[in-house]
Design a protein around this motif. Structure first.
Motif, PDB file in Angstrom:
ATOM      1  N   GLU A   1       0.816  -1.206   0.000  1.00  0.00           N
ATOM      2  CA  GLU A   1       0.000   0.000   0.000  1.00  0.00           C
ATOM      3  C   GLU A   1       0.856   1.264   0.000  1.00  0.00           C
ATOM      4  O   GLU A   1       0.530   2.251  -0.669  1.00  0.00           O
ATOM      5  CB  GLU A   1      -0.962  -0.038   1.184  1.00  0.00           C
TER       6      GLU A   1
ATOM      7  N   PHE B   1      -8.663  -5.572  10.300  1.00  0.00           N
ATOM      8  CA  PHE B   1      -8.010  -5.006   9.121  1.00  0.00           C
ATOM      9  C   PHE B   1      -7.557  -6.099   8.152  1.00  0.00           C
ATOM     10  O   PHE B   1      -7.026  -5.789   7.095  1.00  0.00           O
ATOM     11  CB  PHE B   1      -6.805  -4.162   9.544  1.00  0.00           C
TER      12      PHE B   1
ATOM     13  N   TYR C   1      -8.176  -9.530   5.687  1.00  0.00           N
ATOM     14  CA  TYR C   1      -9.207 -10.012   4.766  1.00  0.00           C
ATOM     15  C   TYR C   1      -9.789 -11.334   5.266  1.00  0.00           C
ATOM     16  O   TYR C   1     -10.896 -11.696   4.903  1.00  0.00           O
ATOM     17  CB  TYR C   1      -8.630 -10.184   3.362  1.00  0.00           C
TER      18      TYR C   1
ATOM     19  N   HIS D   1     -11.495  -3.650   5.955  1.00  0.00           N
ATOM     20  CA  HIS D   1     -10.842  -3.701   4.645  1.00  0.00           C
ATOM     21  C   HIS D   1     -11.492  -4.711   3.709  1.00  0.00           C
ATOM     22  O   HIS D   1     -10.916  -5.082   2.697  1.00  0.00           O
ATOM     23  CB  HIS D   1      -9.354  -4.027   4.805  1.00  0.00           C
TER      24      HIS D   1
ATOM     25  N   ASN E   1     -10.332  -4.263   0.108  1.00  0.00           N
ATOM     26  CA  ASN E   1      -9.924  -2.896  -0.178  1.00  0.00           C
ATOM     27  C   ASN E   1      -8.410  -2.786  -0.023  1.00  0.00           C
ATOM     28  O   ASN E   1      -7.897  -2.738   1.091  1.00  0.00           O
ATOM     29  CB  ASN E   1     -10.649  -1.944   0.793  1.00  0.00           C
TER      30      ASN E   1
ATOM     31  N   LYS F   1      -8.488   4.686   0.661  1.00  0.00           N
ATOM     32  CA  LYS F   1      -9.365   3.824   1.445  1.00  0.00           C
ATOM     33  C   LYS F   1     -10.639   4.508   1.916  1.00  0.00           C
ATOM     34  O   LYS F   1     -11.688   3.870   2.022  1.00  0.00           O
ATOM     35  CB  LYS F   1      -8.597   3.271   2.647  1.00  0.00           C
TER      36      LYS F   1
ATOM     37  N   TYR G   1     -14.540   3.025   2.057  1.00  0.00           N
ATOM     38  CA  TYR G   1     -15.329   2.875   3.277  1.00  0.00           C
ATOM     39  C   TYR G   1     -16.787   3.302   3.068  1.00  0.00           C
ATOM     40  O   TYR G   1     -17.690   2.809   3.748  1.00  0.00           O
ATOM     41  CB  TYR G   1     -14.737   3.717   4.412  1.00  0.00           C
TER      42      TYR G   1
ATOM     43  N   ASP H   1      -2.867   3.432   7.291  1.00  0.00           N
ATOM     44  CA  ASP H   1      -4.208   3.518   7.879  1.00  0.00           C
ATOM     45  C   ASP H   1      -4.313   4.713   8.838  1.00  0.00           C
ATOM     46  O   ASP H   1      -5.148   4.705   9.749  1.00  0.00           O
ATOM     47  CB  ASP H   1      -4.541   2.228   8.641  1.00  0.00           C
TER      48      ASP H   1
END
Length: 389
Positions: free
Chosen positions: A111, A223, A225, A246, A257, A284, A288, A319
């Protein structure tokens, strides 16, 4: 009286010996390439006839080909990356190639790498192709996210049910040992000014009913998956809810995400000022808005006083916007770190990552005095158990 917000990061899955790192995904990808007839959305080989046995990285494959071809060229559809003699590999996803190379020598946060690539494109001298280049980068990230999701569904999800850890299960329990000393130990995790306001009520609650919970409600802010905590330890929680912030695997309503979430970054306004929505598509905060997750989280933290438990989340800047909103919220009275104690054989000079996480947490505070009052000191913090196989 007090709620609990459990923040789960990838370190939580890793503590259960689940292969959820990006490096695990990349290694798995290259291990499937058995010969140079391979062609997919990431890359294709232009010279057939080479067998790749027991090779788990791009570096191993390239070294093998180099030993037989000498110098060769890795091509991009629009440009050459290496101008050598023999065209051998054609790239269809340049970003995947970049992280494949970097991850072999060091840990890589995809990221953050994405954000750096985005800024690099914005800062290039020629502005003619900026939109097209960013659109291509975003499409490459979309593809990586889909392939990563497939990897987790096929290789990780089937393993979760076998990874139960008694010591980890204990962390999710919210009952105190019914004695006054345990109450005092619990209160040490809060600023004394707040502890004073609730000490009397807690003692009364204990005297009236010695089988009581420390926390009224628990929100698991996941956070990851995967859904490891809920699958393994939901029976330890009485009143709880999980938010997969996420996204979740194979979930059309809440897709995974993979993007960047630091709107506090000094360059973020530069991106906004370009007035192109594609440049912001993988931020992000916009993902959301596709679900009620963000609203449900803020309803929770605005409703009542809470303590944060951090399990396996590095609290990195990708984040930062979300974590800042949690940590600086007036109802957040305490932040407890469940740190990773390194193997004694590890040559790392640090014995654990408590200090590293605390330094990362500090970056999410604009008001540093608040940070010092809220973080539970190491002597009162807890090690995150590691599953022993």
């Amino acid at each position: 009286m007090i709620n609990r917000l459990i923040i789960l990061g990838n370190g939580f899955d890793l503590s259960h010996k689940l292969k959820t790192k990006y490096s695990d995904f990349i290694e798995n990808y290259y291990s499937q390439i058995k010969d140079s007839s391979w062609k997919d959305d990431f890359l294709e080989f232009l010279i057939p006839g080479y067998l790749f046995n027991n090779m788990n990285s791009l570096k191993e494959i390239m070294n093998y080909m180099s030993s037989r071809l000498g110098e060769f060229s890795i091509m991009h559809p629009e440009k050459n990356l290496h101008i050598n003699r023999k065209p051998a590999i054609l790239l269809h996803n340049h970003f995947f190639y970049e992280i494949s190379r970097k991850i072999e020598s060091n840990w890589v946060d995809i990221e953050i790498e994405y954000f750096h690539n985005l800024l690099k494109i914005l800062d290039q001298p020629s502005t003619n192709s900026i939109y097209d280049d960013i659109k291509k980068l975003n499409q490459e990230i979309d593809l990586i996210a889909k392939k990563f999701e497939d990897y987790l569904i096929d290789n990780v999800n089937p393993e979760i049910s076998s990874k139960y850890n008694d010591k980890t299960a204990h962390l999710f329990e919210d009952r105190l040992i019914p004695d006054s000393e345990s109450i005092e130990e619990f209160l040490k995790e809060f600023p004394e000014s707040y502890a004073k306001t609730i000490r009397t009520d807690l003692m009364k609650k204990w005297k009236d009913n010695n089988n009581w919970s420390k926390f009224d409600e628990t929100l698991i802010l996941n956070f990851n998956y995967t859904n490891t905590a809920e699958e393994l330890y939901s029976d330890k929680l009485k009143n709880y809810k999980t938010i997969n912030i996420h996204g979740s695997l194979d979930d059309i309503e809440n897709p995974i995400n993979l993007g960047f979430g630091d709107e506090m970054h000094k360059r973020y306004s530069d991106i906004e000022e370009k007035n192109e929505n594609e440049y912001l598509r993988l931020m992000k905060s916009f993902a959301y808005t596709n679900t009620d997750n963000y609203r449900e989280l803020f309803n929770f933290i605005e409703d009542k006083v809470f303590q944060v438990h951090i399990m396996g989340h590095s609290c990195g800047i990708s984040d930062r916007t979300l974590l800042n909103a949690i940590f600086e919220n007036k109802n957040c009275k305490s932040i407890k770190v469940f740190y990773h104690n390194y193997d004694k054989k590890n040559t790392n000079s640090q014995s654990d990552n408590y200090s590293e996480i605390v330094r990362n947490i500090s970056r999410h505070f604009n008001q540093k005095t608040l940070m010092r009052n809220k973080i539970v000191n190491k002597s009162l913090s807890t090690e995150l158990p590691q599953l022993k196989l």
